[in-house]
Design an enzyme around this catalytic site. Structure first.
Site, short mmCIF file in Angstrom:
data_model
loop_
_atom_site.label_atom_id
_atom_site.label_comp_id
_atom_site.label_asym_id
_atom_site.label_seq_id
_atom_site.Cartn_x
_atom_site.Cartn_y
_atom_site.Cartn_z
N SER B 156 68.40 29.96 36.50
CA SER B 156 69.47 30.70 37.07
C SER B 156 70.51 29.45 37.08
CB SER B 156 69.39 31.55 38.25
OG SER B 156 70.36 32.13 38.71
N ASP B 322 67.87 41.04 31.69
CA ASP B 322 68.60 40.38 32.36
C ASP B 322 70.18 40.68 32.14
OD1 ASP B 322 70.10 38.45 34.10
OD2 ASP B 322 68.81 36.77 33.26
N HIS B 355 67.33 39.84 35.86
CA HIS B 355 67.41 38.60 36.26
C HIS B 355 66.16 37.90 37.02
CE1 HIS B 355 69.60 34.70 36.61
NE2 HIS B 355 69.56 34.66 37.81
#
Lengths: 207, 394
Positions: B156, B322, B355
């Site tokens: 991320s 995601d 995610h």
């Protein structure tokens, strides 16, 4: 994509021929690279660089173990991932027959690369002809072990069919070989490859 | 896959280092000095070639692996990935993770005391960017005597940081692992971030960011910020599976505004848990750093050009469900790496967890990480002139 065909004995032999067609130190992409063994072979024996493309998640770590760059995506979505003219050789080994749009993929191969190498099971092999002609059934063989209703091989063709398509697409066949899965050479194979060849290997460029 | 995973024997302890130098930031702000808190696991080898740097995400910190006590509640956030025999193997690698400046876990941030005033920085704390974080991490690398990382790894926002490393200091890393990452935020991402910021900044307890002096915190704002963030970390399917329309301890509606659905109480719980462990000003800063990250901004929006300085080999991983940073965002990265003829492998892992997948134990994902790390461990060690070059770079 590696399990579309039963290729256990064939693959090494297949790799040897392909290897002869690849320039040392060139850029290569292998579409449907399986565990990456062909690319690994080419990296070690010919010092090539490039990528393998594979959809099967079980093959990702195997490619990495083989020191092969692998990109996970579905070839039926085209080769938009790759820049035009970015490879010397584009290989499609025993994968063409499972593509939804083989013609478009072949065109894409010639967009991203200079030379294409395609290998596929030759559907005109005499044993297949025999099963249809006299058994009246869709052929099932060592190379094509599936039944008609569960086969991933949805676009089977013959050596002659492939030559015709290359001609239509403006590709020039540079080499065309038919082999037996066991690698044995016979006179019949040389004189009538479309009848006696189990696997076809073709190398072509843009005309 | 393997049954060899073990836990680190010793409990881990955070360490910290102070840099008493003026830090000029990308935002034109400055800090007269800063502290970085970090943890390490495993042993640095003789030629210092086995060091891995892990970069944490938005609400993460330096405690990526190991545990502080035996309560079972203090495991690091990538506990299942990092340890002896684990995919990121502490028997093979020396692993470092630091808390970014602007953070609230020990590195200098808005809740730290400003030596000039004796009060917490609060809103006096300047805006920090991913580039600033990477720069401060080069100082930590020098301090630890690591001229070149075997790999810089991040998920991320941490992935963006790893990406920035490979652009800004290409000679200081050999491999770069970008997980559930994006080359920049899109309008939807920025929109969600601003909802979170507005929730915090409009909370009456925010006091223009100087809530420390009022012995308060914008708890309501933080809760809403975390709730909306949490929704974007999960997938629609996952929320459907986990909560559906289930009601909380009852069979019928009460027709009231108290939390009635399971999903409401879950999100509120997540929000409340966050209030006690995270600083609101840090949350604001981290979301801004995310918004600003855009390496192609310096190269006329051309990501291929932005990646030109890169030298590392890459592993890029995305997750099918995601929707915060979709697989397509990772493919953008992969395509730009390919166009630069860099070595890259890309795995698009099928997972329903959204995610958050990058934090979870998913077989296809951990197998790829394990193989890639083994590949790094197998490599011949870099020659010493490269190490010297790395040091001169500083």
């Amino acid at each position: 994509m590696s399990k579309l065909l039963n290729t256990s004995s064939l693959s090494r032999y297949d790799h040897q021929i392909i290897s002869q067609w690849v320039e040392p130190g060139s850029r290569v992409i292998d579409l449907g690279c399986g565990d990456g063994s062909l690319l690994k072979h080419l990296q070690t024996s010919k010092n090539v660089s490039g990528y393998g493309v594979e959809l099967n998640p079980a093959m990702m770590d195997k490619c990495i173990d083989n020191d092969v760059n692998v990109i996970q995506f579905n070839l039926d979505q085209g080769l938009g991932h790759f820049d035009s003219d970015s490879f010397d050789t584009v290989i499609l080994s025993l994968t063409l027959q499972s593509m939804r749009k083989p013609r478009i993929l072949l065109e894409e191969m010639m967009r991203v690369g200079r030379q294409g190498i395609v290998t596929f099971p030759n559907f005109a092999h005499w044993r297949n002809r025999w099963q249809i002609a006299f058994g009246g059934r869709m052929p099932v063989s060592d190379e094509l072990p599936y039944k008609w209703y569960n086969t991933p091989n949805i676009h089977l063709c013959t050596l002659n069919d492939f030559h015709t398509l290359c001609d239509q697409l403006g590709f020039q066949i540079e080499s065309s070989i038919a082999v037996r899965a066991d690698g044995k050479q016979t006179i019949g194979l040389k004189t009538m490859p479309n009848l006696f060849g189990e696997i076809a290997l073709c190398r072509f460029i843009k005309r | 896959m393997t049954n060899t995973d073990q836990e680190l024997n010793e409990l881990v302890e955070p360490k910290s280092v102070r840099f008493d130098e003026v830090l000029e930031l990308e935002s034109s702000g400055r800090l007269d000095g800063y502290t970085l808190v970090y943890e390490t696991y495993g042993t640095l080898n003789h030629d210092r070639s086995n060091a891995l740097l892990v970069c944490h995400a938005l609400s993460g910190d330096h405690h990526v692996a190991g545990r502080y006590d035996n309560s079972g509640k203090t495991n690091g956030w990538w506990h299942h990935l990092i340890g002896p025999g684990k995919p990121i193997d502490t028997n093979q690698f020396f692993i470092v993770c630091s808390n970014n400046i602007g953070g609230c876990s020990g590195s200098t941030g808005p809740s730290s005391v400003n030596p000039a005033t004796g009060e917490p920085y609060g809103t006096e704390f300047p805006i920090v960017t991913v580039k600033d974080w990477v720069y401060t991490q080069t100082k930590l690398s020098d301090y630890l005597g690591i001229a070149q990382w075997a790999a810089v790894i991040g998920g991320s926002l941490g992935g963006m940081q790893a990406m920035q490393w490979s652009i800004s200091y290409p000679d200081r890393l050999r491999h770069c692992l970008l997980i559930a990452c994006a080359p920049k935020l899109n309008a939807q991402n920025i929109g969600f971030n601003d909802v979170a910021r507005q929730a915090i900044r409009t909370d009456p307890d925010f006091h223009d960011g100087n809530y420390y002096q009022h012995q308060s915190a914008p708890a309501r704002g933080m809760r809403v910020a975390r709730m909306i963030g949490h929704i974007t970390y999960l997938s629609e399917d996952m929320m459907g599976q986990k909560f559906g329309r289930n009601l909380r301890k009852k069979a019928k509606f009460d027709y009231e505004f108290t939390p009635e659905f399971e999903v409401e109480s879950y999100l509120r719980y997540q929000g409340d848990a966050f209030i006690n462990k995270f600083d609101a000003n840090t949350y604001l800063l981290m979301t801004k750093a995310l918004d600003y990250f855009d390496p192609a901004a310096d190269t006329g929006d051309d990501l291929v050009k932005a990646f030109e300085p890169m030298k590392a080999d890459f592993l890029v991983v995305s997750f099918s469900s995601d929707w915060r940073f979709t697989p397509e965002r990772s493919r953008e990265i992969v395509r730009a790496l390919q166009s630069n003829k860099l070595n890259v492998s890309y795995a698009e892992v099928t997972s329903p967890q959204g995610h958050d997948s990058f934090l979870l134990k998913i077989d296809d994902y951990t197998r790829v990480i394990r193989s890639y790390l083994n590949r790094i461990a197998r490599e011949p060690r870099p020659c010493s002139d490269l190490l010297d070059k790395g040091e001169q770079n500083v």
